[in-house]
Design an enzyme around this catalytic site. Structure first.
Site, PDB file in Angstrom:
ATOM      1  N   SER A 129       0.820  -1.215   0.000  1.00 53.40           N
ATOM      2  CA  SER A 129       0.000   0.000   0.000  1.00 53.40           C
ATOM      3  C   SER A 129       0.859   1.273   0.000  1.00 53.40           C
ATOM      4  CB  SER A 129      -0.951  -0.065   1.196  1.00 53.40           C
ATOM      5  OG  SER A 129      -2.112   0.650   0.914  1.00 53.40           O
TER       6      SER A 129
ATOM      7  N   HIS B 145      -7.758  -5.603  -0.175  1.00 55.34           N
ATOM      8  CA  HIS B 145      -6.506  -4.892   0.042  1.00 55.34           C
ATOM      9  C   HIS B 145      -5.747  -5.509   1.219  1.00 55.34           C
ATOM     10  CE1 HIS B 145      -4.078  -1.255  -0.260  1.00 55.34           C
ATOM     11  NE2 HIS B 145      -4.179  -1.066   1.038  1.00 55.34           N
TER      12      HIS B 145
HETATM   13  C1  GCU Z   1      -5.197   5.038   1.989  1.00 58.44           C
HETATM   14  C2  GCU Z   1      -4.656   5.788   0.792  1.00 58.44           C
HETATM   15  C3  GCU Z   1      -3.980   4.860  -0.194  1.00 58.44           C
HETATM   16  C4  GCU Z   1      -2.966   4.009   0.525  1.00 58.44           C
HETATM   17  C5  GCU Z   1      -3.611   3.296   1.685  1.00 58.44           C
HETATM   18  C6  GCU Z   1      -2.652   2.502   2.574  1.00 58.44           C
HETATM   19  O1  GCU Z   1      -6.255   4.240   1.593  1.00 58.44           O
HETATM   20  O2  GCU Z   1      -5.717   6.480   0.193  1.00 58.44           O
HETATM   21  O3  GCU Z   1      -3.336   5.606  -1.218  1.00 58.44           O
HETATM   22  O4  GCU Z   1      -2.362   3.108  -0.367  1.00 58.44           O
HETATM   23  O5  GCU Z   1      -4.188   4.257   2.546  1.00 58.44           O
HETATM   24  O6  GCU Z   1      -1.481   2.766   2.611  1.00 58.44           O
HETATM   25  O7  GCU Z   1      -3.135   1.643   3.304  1.00 58.44           O
END
Ligand code: GCU
Length: 426
Positions: A267, A408
């Site tokens: 992420s 995710h």
């Molecule tokens: C949020 C953000 C993302 C990121 C994510 C994470 O959702 O909007 O861009 O990748 O956090 O790091 O968990």
């Protein structure tokens, strides 16, 4: 009006958007985002081989000697900021060594990296590392930054709690121990003959808008009271710098083979891994897991998360300049495949999850696909098709890609592929 026009209009009428003071605005922005493939507007995919002077890179040599540096500068100036300086001295302090960790399968060490400046300032980052107890020689190593602290990625209850600089102290409880163990899958990594080295990203830059004064940047300047975005520096820049400092440590550990290193990140830390991997050629395999916007996903597709959210909700992640591209993505004369091109010809791994639509899985695939233009200069194996890949697809090559079912996360399914890729190339 299409969704892009609606967002442009919204931005024009909300000049000083700040989700920290206006949560209703945040909700409205999220409501304007697009998840409909057929609504995406046509966009240009620039060639990373086209140089600033209009000529075209013709060879791998020319890429390495000129264009590569131009693109690094581009990402410094537009997204991730300058690379933080080096401290005057670095000390490694072994805090503990457990020879029979993980039921005798591994040796575990906790080491403090102490960054020192001649004026007396210091900053300490606590690191956790493991290597197989029965290793016959040096082992390849997986390096990463973790989210919630070293105690959350291992099942071992006697690991120090780290990530203490974060303003959110909820990670620092006994209940939180091992809550992110699946993200590092240490037992699997050790069983397959690899070592690992990790630290909490919050110990390089506490992940909140006021994190500056507790970050590594405070070694090099006065960030007291500083908040939100910065002209020159970003938290992703600090985290990427942190990945390289873990690499420095790996070079000092005699059980590790520092010529066989994998940098992985999930992420926001997948975005970070790509930037760190782009800058630091010591990382031989770079993995961006569900990295989304500002990571592997093509920004100009404008699918799922957009800058209007990312840069407003997390203004410290990028430099202030990035806000110029809010509702103005088409003004970028580059996209995220340029970033991944910087990793060529080292191995690049991009991973998506079916239901992680916020991160735009197809956009992540396309980012990796388009990076192939530069990889091809090196004669590398690239992704062959620009078509969306079926869920369950696993491609292992110089540019690897997989998309698994689910949400995710970075979990055991992802790890099976990462370990296979490491086995293949090391
Ligand atoms: C949020 C953000 C993302 C990121 C994510 C994470 O959702 O909007 O861009 O990748 O956090 O790091 O968990």
């Amino acid at each position: 009006m299409n969704y892009v026009e609606r967002i442009k209009e919204f931005v024009a009428t909300h000049k000083n958007m700040d989700f920290y003071t206006d949560r209703a605005c945040e909700r409205e922005v999220v409501g304007l985002l697009n998840y409909d493939e057929s609504a995406i507007l046509p966009y240009t995919v620039e060639s990373p081989l086209l140089k600033a002077d209009g000529s075209r890179v013709a060879s791998a040599e020319e890429w390495k000697n000129s264009r590569r540096q131009e693109i690094i500068e581009l990402f410094k100036n537009e997204l991730y900021g300058a690379v933080p300086p080096m401290p005057d001295a670095v000390e490694y302090k072994e805090i503990s060594c457990k020879k029979d960790a993980l039921n005798g399968k591994a040796v575990r060490k906790e080491i403090d990296i102490v960054f020192k400046i001649n004026n007396g300032k210091q900053h300490t980052v606590p690191v956790l590392l493991y290597f197989p107890a029965d290793a016959k020689g040096k082992v390849p190593v997986f390096i990463n930054l973790n989210f919630k602290g070293n105690h959350t990625i291992t099942s071992e209850k006697d690991v120090r709690m780290t990530g203490l600089l974060n303003d959110d102290k909820s990670f620092l409880t006994e209940e939180q121990r091992s809550c992110h163990a699946f993200r590092n899958s240490i037992e699997m990594v050790i069983a397959r003959g690899y070592g690992c080295c990790t630290a909490s990203y919050n110990d390089f830059f506490p992940d909140h808008i006021d994190g500056w004064s507790d970050s590594i940047y405070s070694l090099f300047g006065d960030f007291n009271g500083y908040s939100r975005g910065h002209e020159k520096y970003s938290s992703i820049g600090a985290w990427a710098w942190g990945c390289s400092r873990l690499m420095d440590l790996v070079e000092e550990i005699k059980e590790f083979d520092s010529s066989k290193t994998v940098l992985h990140g999930h992420s926001r830390l997948g975005k970070t891994a790509l930037w760190a991997g782009a800058l630091d050629e010591r990382f031989k395999i770079v993995i961006a897991n569900n990295s989304g916007l500002g990571g592997a996903a093509m920004t100009k597709r404008r699918f799922g998360e957009l800058y209007v959210y990312l840069v407003t909700a997390m203004p410290h992640w990028f430099i202030k300049r990035t806000a110029f591209y809010i509702a103005n993505e088409e003004a970028q004369n580059f996209d995220q495949h340029f970033l991944m091109s910087l990793i060529a010809p080292r191995k690049l791994v991009v991973a998506s999850a079916e239901n992680d639509i916020w991160s735009d899985p197809y956009g992540e695939y396309l980012g990796a696909f388009h990076a192939g233009e530069v990889y091809s200069l090196f004669g590398a194996d690239v992704l062959k098709s620009s078509h969306r890949q079926a869920v369950g697809t696993v491609i292992t090559s110089d540019i690897s890609y997989h998309i698994r079912p689910g949400k995710h996360a970075q979990n055991e399914i992802d790890w099976l592929h990462y370990l296979d890729i490491a086995d293949k190339f090391f």
